[in-house]
Write a protein that holds these residues in place. Structure first.
Motif, PDB file in Angstrom:
ATOM      1  N   SER A  53       0.798  -1.228   0.000  1.00  0.00           N
ATOM      2  CA  SER A  53       0.000   0.000   0.000  1.00  0.00           C
ATOM      3  C   SER A  53       0.831   1.277   0.000  1.00  0.00           C
ATOM      4  O   SER A  53       0.402   2.284  -0.553  1.00  0.00           O
ATOM      5  N   LEU A  54       1.971   1.250   0.650  1.00  0.00           N
ATOM      6  CA  LEU A  54       2.746   2.475   0.819  1.00  0.00           C
ATOM      7  C   LEU A  54       3.983   2.477  -0.066  1.00  0.00           C
ATOM      8  O   LEU A  54       4.590   1.434  -0.306  1.00  0.00           O
ATOM      9  N   SER A  55       4.356   3.641  -0.500  1.00  0.00           N
ATOM     10  CA  SER A  55       5.566   3.825  -1.298  1.00  0.00           C
ATOM     11  C   SER A  55       6.791   3.675  -0.403  1.00  0.00           C
ATOM     12  O   SER A  55       6.776   4.116   0.747  1.00  0.00           O
ATOM     13  N   PRO A  56       7.858   3.093  -0.928  1.00  0.00           N
ATOM     14  CA  PRO A  56       9.080   2.984  -0.121  1.00  0.00           C
ATOM     15  C   PRO A  56       9.706   4.342   0.192  1.00  0.00           C
ATOM     16  O   PRO A  56      10.622   4.434   1.000  1.00  0.00           O
ATOM     17  N   TYR A  57       9.192   5.398  -0.428  1.00  0.00           N
ATOM     18  CA  TYR A  57       9.718   6.741  -0.200  1.00  0.00           C
ATOM     19  C   TYR A  57       8.901   7.533   0.818  1.00  0.00           C
ATOM     20  O   TYR A  57       9.252   8.653   1.144  1.00  0.00           O
ATOM     21  N   GLU A  58       7.819   6.955   1.325  1.00  0.00           N
ATOM     22  CA  GLU A  58       7.010   7.639   2.334  1.00  0.00           C
ATOM     23  C   GLU A  58       7.788   7.701   3.654  1.00  0.00           C
ATOM     24  O   GLU A  58       8.622   6.836   3.927  1.00  0.00           O
ATOM     25  N   MET A  72       7.987  -3.057  15.885  1.00  0.00           N
ATOM     26  CA  MET A  72       6.557  -3.255  16.125  1.00  0.00           C
ATOM     27  C   MET A  72       5.799  -1.927  16.188  1.00  0.00           C
ATOM     28  O   MET A  72       4.699  -1.803  15.652  1.00  0.00           O
ATOM     29  N   MET A  73       6.393  -0.935  16.821  1.00  0.00           N
ATOM     30  CA  MET A  73       5.738   0.374  16.917  1.00  0.00           C
ATOM     31  C   MET A  73       5.645   1.025  15.531  1.00  0.00           C
ATOM     32  O   MET A  73       4.593   1.549  15.161  1.00  0.00           O
ATOM     33  N   LEU A  74       6.719   0.963  14.774  1.00  0.00           N
ATOM     34  CA  LEU A  74       6.720   1.541  13.437  1.00  0.00           C
ATOM     35  C   LEU A  74       5.777   0.771  12.519  1.00  0.00           C
ATOM     36  O   LEU A  74       5.051   1.365  11.721  1.00  0.00           O
ATOM     37  N   GLN A  75       5.751  -0.546  12.665  1.00  0.00           N
ATOM     38  CA  GLN A  75       4.849  -1.357  11.850  1.00  0.00           C
ATOM     39  C   GLN A  75       3.396  -0.984  12.117  1.00  0.00           C
ATOM     40  O   GLN A  75       2.607  -0.850  11.189  1.00  0.00           O
ATOM     41  N   GLU A  76       3.036  -0.808  13.365  1.00  0.00           N
ATOM     42  CA  GLU A  76       1.655  -0.451  13.703  1.00  0.00           C
ATOM     43  C   GLU A  76       1.297   0.917  13.136  1.00  0.00           C
ATOM     44  O   GLU A  76       0.213   1.115  12.584  1.00  0.00           O
ATOM     45  N   GLU A  77       2.210   1.879  13.240  1.00  0.00           N
ATOM     46  CA  GLU A  77       1.980   3.223  12.713  1.00  0.00           C
ATOM     47  C   GLU A  77       1.788   3.182  11.188  1.00  0.00           C
ATOM     48  O   GLU A  77       0.852   3.777  10.652  1.00  0.00           O
ATOM     49  N   LEU A  78       2.657   2.453  10.503  1.00  0.00           N
ATOM     50  CA  LEU A  78       2.560   2.367   9.045  1.00  0.00           C
ATOM     51  C   LEU A  78       1.344   1.555   8.609  1.00  0.00           C
ATOM     52  O   LEU A  78       0.726   1.845   7.588  1.00  0.00           O
ATOM     53  N   TYR A  79       0.984   0.549   9.395  1.00  0.00           N
ATOM     54  CA  TYR A  79      -0.204  -0.248   9.087  1.00  0.00           C
ATOM     55  C   TYR A  79      -1.457   0.622   9.133  1.00  0.00           C
ATOM     56  O   TYR A  79      -2.301   0.554   8.236  1.00  0.00           O
ATOM     57  N   GLN A  80      -1.573   1.446  10.175  1.00  0.00           N
ATOM     58  CA  GLN A  80      -2.730   2.339  10.281  1.00  0.00           C
ATOM     59  C   GLN A  80      -2.770   3.303   9.100  1.00  0.00           C
ATOM     60  O   GLN A  80      -3.838   3.581   8.550  1.00  0.00           O
ATOM     61  N   LYS A  81      -1.613   3.795   8.692  1.00  0.00           N
ATOM     62  CA  LYS A  81      -1.517   4.700   7.552  1.00  0.00           C
ATOM     63  C   LYS A  81      -1.927   3.982   6.259  1.00  0.00           C
ATOM     64  O   LYS A  81      -2.638   4.546   5.422  1.00  0.00           O
ATOM     65  N   ALA A  82      -1.512   2.740   6.094  1.00  0.00           N
ATOM     66  CA  ALA A  82      -1.849   1.957   4.905  1.00  0.00           C
ATOM     67  C   ALA A  82      -3.345   1.658   4.845  1.00  0.00           C
ATOM     68  O   ALA A  82      -3.964   1.750   3.784  1.00  0.00           O
ATOM     69  N   VAL A  83      -3.933   1.315   5.982  1.00  0.00           N
ATOM     70  CA  VAL A  83      -5.373   1.033   6.037  1.00  0.00           C
ATOM     71  C   VAL A  83      -6.160   2.288   5.672  1.00  0.00           C
ATOM     72  O   VAL A  83      -7.116   2.224   4.887  1.00  0.00           O
ATOM     73  N   LYS A  84      -5.754   3.418   6.214  1.00  0.00           N
ATOM     74  CA  LYS A  84      -6.431   4.680   5.919  1.00  0.00           C
ATOM     75  C   LYS A  84      -6.318   5.002   4.419  1.00  0.00           C
ATOM     76  O   LYS A  84      -7.295   5.399   3.789  1.00  0.00           O
ATOM     77  N   LYS A  85      -5.139   4.793   3.858  1.00  0.00           N
ATOM     78  CA  LYS A  85      -4.941   5.054   2.433  1.00  0.00           C
ATOM     79  C   LYS A  85      -5.817   4.134   1.584  1.00  0.00           C
ATOM     80  O   LYS A  85      -6.426   4.564   0.610  1.00  0.00           O
ATOM     81  N   ASN A  86      -5.900   2.867   1.965  1.00  0.00           N
ATOM     82  CA  ASN A  86      -6.731   1.918   1.213  1.00  0.00           C
ATOM     83  C   ASN A  86      -8.212   2.293   1.284  1.00  0.00           C
ATOM     84  O   ASN A  86      -8.933   2.154   0.287  1.00  0.00           O
ATOM     85  N   LYS A  87      -8.676   2.749   2.437  1.00  0.00           N
ATOM     86  CA  LYS A  87     -10.076   3.165   2.573  1.00  0.00           C
ATOM     87  C   LYS A  87     -10.364   4.385   1.715  1.00  0.00           C
ATOM     88  O   LYS A  87     -11.417   4.464   1.077  1.00  0.00           O
ATOM     89  N   GLU A  88      -9.436   5.342   1.700  1.00  0.00           N
ATOM     90  CA  GLU A  88      -9.620   6.542   0.888  1.00  0.00           C
ATOM     91  C   GLU A  88      -9.649   6.210  -0.599  1.00  0.00           C
ATOM     92  O   GLU A  88     -10.439   6.775  -1.349  1.00  0.00           O
ATOM     93  N   GLU A  89      -8.811   5.293  -1.031  1.00  0.00           N
ATOM     94  CA  GLU A  89      -8.784   4.909  -2.430  1.00  0.00           C
ATOM     95  C   GLU A  89     -10.026   4.106  -2.823  1.00  0.00           C
ATOM     96  O   GLU A  89     -10.439   4.146  -3.978  1.00  0.00           O
ATOM     97  N   ALA A  90     -10.621   3.415  -1.870  1.00  0.00           N
ATOM     98  CA  ALA A  90     -11.824   2.627  -2.153  1.00  0.00           C
ATOM     99  C   ALA A  90     -13.048   3.526  -2.342  1.00  0.00           C
ATOM    100  O   ALA A  90     -13.996   3.140  -3.014  1.00  0.00           O
ATOM    101  N   ASN A  91     -13.017   4.701  -1.760  1.00  0.00           N
ATOM    102  CA  ASN A  91     -14.155   5.617  -1.865  1.00  0.00           C
ATOM    103  C   ASN A  91     -14.075   6.447  -3.089  1.00  0.00           C
ATOM    104  O   ASN A  91     -13.658   6.688  -3.940  1.00  0.00           O
TER     105      ASN A  91
END
Length: 76
Positions: free
Chosen positions: A15-20, A57-76
């Motif tokens: 979901s996320l760019s390696p440059y984010e 784990m902390m960074l993974q959770e932060e990026l996961y939330q960001k990826a989920v939000k991005k996927n929801k925005e793209e779905a709408n």
């Protein structure tokens, strides 16, 4: 064996760019963890610091939330 495999990791990488922001550090931590586990004598060797795992784990959770939000925005 891929010791860093997880569903969250897959969502993040797809979901996320390696440059984010944060992605370069996340990818570096994954690589470091994989290398440490591969070079361990056996699966019970204490070769990874808890700080490394906690940061990952902390960074993974932060990026996961960001990826989920991005996927929801793209779905709408």
């Amino acid at each position: 064996m891929d010791y860093t495999k997880s569903p969250k990791r897959d969502i993040i990488l797809n979901s996320l760019s390696p440059y984010e922001p944060g992605m370069q550090r996340y990818l570096s931590l994954l690589k470091d963890l994989q290398s440490l586990m591969t070079n361990a004598e056996d699966k019970n060797e204490a070769c990874i610091s808890i700080e490394l795992v906690a940061e990952l784990m902390m960074l993974q959770e932060e990026l996961y939330q960001k990826a989920v939000k991005k996927n929801k925005e793209e779905a709408n």
